[in-house]
Design a protein around this motif. Sequence first.
Motif, PDB file in Angstrom:
ATOM      1  N   ILE A   1       1.113  -0.882   0.178  1.00  0.00           N
ATOM      2  CA  ILE A   1      -0.215   0.059  -0.212  1.00  0.00           C
ATOM      3  C   ILE A   1       0.178   1.354  -0.291  1.00  0.00           C
ATOM      4  O   ILE A   1       0.638   2.503  -0.558  1.00  0.00           O
ATOM      5  N   ALA A   2       1.990   1.198   0.614  1.00  0.00           N
ATOM      6  CA  ALA A   2       2.355   2.829   1.235  1.00  0.00           C
ATOM      7  C   ALA A   2       3.544   2.562  -0.212  1.00  0.00           C
ATOM      8  O   ALA A   2       3.329   3.647  -1.225  1.00  0.00           O
ATOM      9  N   ALA A   3       3.907   1.864  -0.594  1.00  0.00           N
ATOM     10  CA  ALA A   3       4.736   1.769  -2.105  1.00  0.00           C
ATOM     11  C   ALA A   3       4.001   2.589  -3.319  1.00  0.00           C
ATOM     12  O   ALA A   3       4.167   3.006  -3.794  1.00  0.00           O
ATOM     13  N   TYR A   4       2.536   1.772  -3.491  1.00  0.00           N
ATOM     14  CA  TYR A   4       1.619   1.685  -4.796  1.00  0.00           C
ATOM     15  C   TYR A   4       1.628   3.314  -4.547  1.00  0.00           C
ATOM     16  O   TYR A   4       1.442   4.366  -5.358  1.00  0.00           O
ATOM     17  N   PHE A   5       1.123   4.004  -3.210  1.00  0.00           N
ATOM     18  CA  PHE A   5       0.898   5.489  -3.005  1.00  0.00           C
ATOM     19  C   PHE A   5       2.118   6.483  -3.444  1.00  0.00           C
ATOM     20  O   PHE A   5       2.248   7.588  -4.227  1.00  0.00           O
ATOM     21  N   ILE A   6       3.206   6.087  -2.319  1.00  0.00           N
ATOM     22  CA  ILE A   6       4.812   6.371  -2.721  1.00  0.00           C
ATOM     23  C   ILE A   6       4.906   7.037  -4.773  1.00  0.00           C
ATOM     24  O   ILE A   6       5.151   8.002  -4.940  1.00  0.00           O
ATOM     25  N   TYR A   7       4.316   6.049  -5.093  1.00  0.00           N
ATOM     26  CA  TYR A   7       4.502   5.900  -6.505  1.00  0.00           C
ATOM     27  C   TYR A   7       4.149   6.915  -7.264  1.00  0.00           C
ATOM     28  O   TYR A   7       4.333   7.587  -8.398  1.00  0.00           O
ATOM     29  N   HIS A   8       2.417   6.638  -7.211  1.00  0.00           N
ATOM     30  CA  HIS A   8       1.962   7.522  -7.871  1.00  0.00           C
ATOM     31  C   HIS A   8       1.604   8.933  -7.653  1.00  0.00           C
ATOM     32  O   HIS A   8       1.724   9.853  -8.051  1.00  0.00           O
TER      33      HIS A   8
END
Length: 519
Positions: free
Chosen positions: A456-463
């Motif tokens: 979840i964290a990686a998804y939001f950080i990337y976007h």
Amino acid sequence: MSTSKKAAKSAIIIMLFTLGSKFFGFLREVLIAAKFGSGMETDTYFIAMSATGIITGLMSNAINTTFIPVAAEIENAEGKKGKLDHTNNLINIVFFLSLILVCIAWIASPLIIKLLAKGFYGEQYKLAIQLLRIGLPMIIFSSIIGVFLGFLQSEQRYMSTAAIGFPFNFVYIFFLLFLSSKFGIKGLMVSSVLAVFSQILIQLPEAKRAGYKYKFIFNTRDKYIKKILYLSIPVFIGVAINDLNAIVDRTLASSLVAGSISALNYANRLNGLILGVFITAITTVIFPLLSKEFSEDNIKGVKKIMSYGVNLILLITIPAAVGLIVLSIPIVEVAFERGEFDSTATMMTSKALIFYAIGLVAMSLRLLIDRVYFSLQDTKTPMVNGVISVVFNIVLNLILVQFMGHAGLALATSIATTIATLLMFYGLKKKIGSLGTMSYIKCGIKSGFASAVMGIAAYFIYHELYKILGAAKLYNLIALLAAASSGVIIYGILCYVLGIDEVKDIVNKLKYRIIKRRI
């Protein structure tokens, strides 16, 4: 140094060398494309290479896999000298058998090319036969490599195993940079043979340090050699079954929209990167340790080493699978989207990657469990399991391809592998007793929770970074690396907080080293 520390150090060395080898392998492929392009000659070369590659892969894998547990048994019964004598005997017998195989393949070359490339005729057909015949010595060299790999790994020596890809790629790169214009596609096949031969040369110094010295022994009545050859037969069949699996997938994909085969191939490469770099390193180091414990009839030791390997694989593959799923599109974009590889190809490949990633944990565990069976000198069960896996895969392929297209083929592979892996665990429990399954489940649940938060964290950080930086290739790479790095840190912290022993062990060792240096 303790066994666990030595194993961990060896695994890290193999991972680092494998990453370097993968880079030079990529450079090799780029240079082949640049020097020879994509046409009749390269098609012919790759067909000839696939013909020799099937045989060399079978020989090297079968010998290496079966020799390690038998080598441990020999050393336990006859000592180091006995192991060296049987190693020399195996090298000589394998050389003789490979020579016979080369002679048969030389005569059968026209038939082999007709089977592998029905569309070849005229000059292309003749060239394919010539290239195949030039490449046949690779069969002999690969067989010898398999023996040396088995011997060195039974000695728990992994340096040449880890570095074996470097001379292989360097021979290719030297030819492509300096000699390809003069010697052409036939020269490329000669360089392929020399590249395989160079792998023997890098093994010899380490083999010498391990006490190896060549001596001519040729005893066909050697009970241990008979055992190795007998155990190799199911491994041969198992590898052939896996090849059949891939052929079925490609055949079904060929009837789908254009690009389906390529999408599966590229997605499988990304998924295979985790297996090739991390999981292979773990199983390579653990296999000789398992074989040694079994040769000493220490089933408790086998279970302990297996438990360590399973938990380690879970800790690596669960977050890797989550990362591949949530960041599938940017991963494919960064890896492949350039030139003729457009956004449509990215979407098709990322979809296949998601469904391959679902089975990553099972694929990785299966590699380890196979090694446990091999260490117990049971090569039949993995072969039978391979047949079951192929049957499930074909049935699921036929069902899922109708609703999901090429993604259904990837999902079928993942489901079939998961079923096969569970059956392997069940069979092993019946064979050696309780496996401590609850410890695996606890580790898996904790790793799964940490991975979900990480994902979840990686998804939001990337976007969020993508919105800020924009869609340029370099900025996309920066956003992906930042998301992946943040995810790894978050995952590590959560694993430590959740009290996962293996992670706490690593942190405590790092703390000890830092304190020791300060003092």
